[in-house]
Design a protein around this motif. Structure first.
Motif: not given
Length: 144
Positions: A32, A34, A46, A63, A67, A110-112
């Motif tokens: 991923i 970030r 991830p 997670e 992600e 999400d965070d990706a």
């Protein structure tokens, strides 16, 4: 992944985290990019924090799903690193994971801000988090 080695790092609060080493049927590594700090814009496996009462296996499965949208089954631990963050020390356990649907397509979430399966040639051109490739190579889990 930078390794925390100084005496000051030993005094920081430790945050339990996980990372997922996922290879597809072609032997490519799931990565991923970030979307947030630390490491915004850099490629990594991830992963993230283990929530209260959660096992490492449950955390890594969650997670990866958050992600990438992919469902995985957590496997064995391949290694552990300690990474210094802002005011904390991340204790990251990396686990192998098996894709439950090998035909599924990952989608960043999400965070990706991006997700890909990378072969050895891709890994050479991607800008990854510090020490990621060296660490994974040392554990023998990089695509060849």
């Amino acid at each position: 992944m930078s390794h925390a080695t100084d005496a000051f790092a030993a005094e920081l609060p430790v945050v339990a985290c996980v990372g997922a080493v996922v290879l597809d049927a072609r032997g490519r590594l799931l990565l991923i990019r970030r979307g947030h700090e630390p490491g915004r814009g850099l490629w990594s496996v991830p992963g993230g924090r283990v929530e209260a009462g959660e096992s490492a296996a449950a955390a890594v499965e969650r997670e990866v799903r958050e992600e990438t949208g992919l469902a995985v089954r957590a496997g064995t631990e391949v290694g552990r690193v300690r990474v210094r963050g802002p005011g904390v020390l991340y204790d990251v356990v990396d686990l192998t994971c098996t894709l439950l649907d090998p035909e599924a397509t990952p989608v960043a979430g999400d965070d990706a801000d991006a997700v890909t399966f990378a072969d050895a040639a891709d890994l050479e051109r991607l800008t990854c988090t510090p020490q990621l490739l060296e660490t994974l190579r040392g554990w023998g889990v990089l695509p060849t």
